[in-house]
Enzyme design. Sequence first.
Site, short mmCIF file in Angstrom:
data_model
loop_
_atom_site.label_atom_id
_atom_site.label_comp_id
_atom_site.label_asym_id
_atom_site.label_seq_id
_atom_site.Cartn_x
_atom_site.Cartn_y
_atom_site.Cartn_z
CG ASP A 112 -11.47 7.50 -3.35
OD1 ASP A 112 -10.36 6.94 -3.37
OD2 ASP A 112 -12.39 7.15 -2.61
CE1 TYR A 141 -2.95 3.12 0.58
CE2 TYR A 141 -3.81 2.03 2.55
CZ TYR A 141 -3.84 3.07 1.65
OH TYR A 141 -4.78 4.07 1.79
CE LYS A 164 -5.82 2.53 -1.73
NZ LYS A 164 -6.41 2.93 -0.45
N GLY A 180 -5.35 4.65 -6.30
CA GLY A 180 -5.79 4.87 -4.94
C GLY A 180 -6.34 6.25 -4.61
CB SER A 212 -12.12 5.78 1.94
OG SER A 212 -11.86 7.08 1.42
#
Length: 241
Positions: free
Chosen positions: A125, A68, A98, A123, A142
């Site tokens: 948005d 990540y 990610k 990653g 998220s």
Amino acid sequence: MKDSKSLPCWGGSNQNESIKLGQQAAGLGLYGVAVTAPYYFRPGNVEQLVDYMQPIAAASPGLPFYFYHIPLLTKVELPMIGLLETVADKIPNFAGIKYTHHNLMEFNQCLRFKNRKYDVLWGWDETFLAGLAMGAKGAVGSTYNFASQLYLEIMQAFASGNMERALNLQEKSIDFIQLYGKFGGPAAGKAILKLCGIDCGNFRAPVDSLAPAKQEELKKKLLDMSFFDFSINNHRKSWKS
């Protein structure tokens, strides 16, 4: 795979704890394991990062292992191309990254590395459309938890070549994500989930959860921008009735 509704979600911030969690993940038949860079004593180069991850990945050798990459939070700004070049011989179950960083050029290079060998997921948005334009085939974020329809429509518009609509939809994402800072940062995400009918409890310290009055203020702003037209369960109509 077991019923995901019955499974807890874990996280750890040290290597030994992460190894134990990886072992448990393998025993439960979860999809995979993801690890961020240690962010107190940080790795100084890619080799140190790979050495840190290696025993964690080895604890669940049958599961895909992801890194990540989120230097905004970890402050570990190592080259991800260098990571992919180094990891192949040391972590056989390494599956991908990610990629939560604004370096679109490097993101594309990672996607194309060794004939697209790795699963490199976008990653950010609020720049989802930019990730698609640079070749992303998958993403983790998220806000997909409560506004997945919005991002599906961005994907559909992009795939059909309707860039004007894709950009218009991406701007809706930008508009509601910019509320995060005004409403306490990451705690706003949990507040929006609650407004959508999914109460995930309070955010852990030191982040303050939104007080009821702030939640009502946030709901009004989201209604004003027609956010709930794209949210899970589309609660907008029930509030207006």
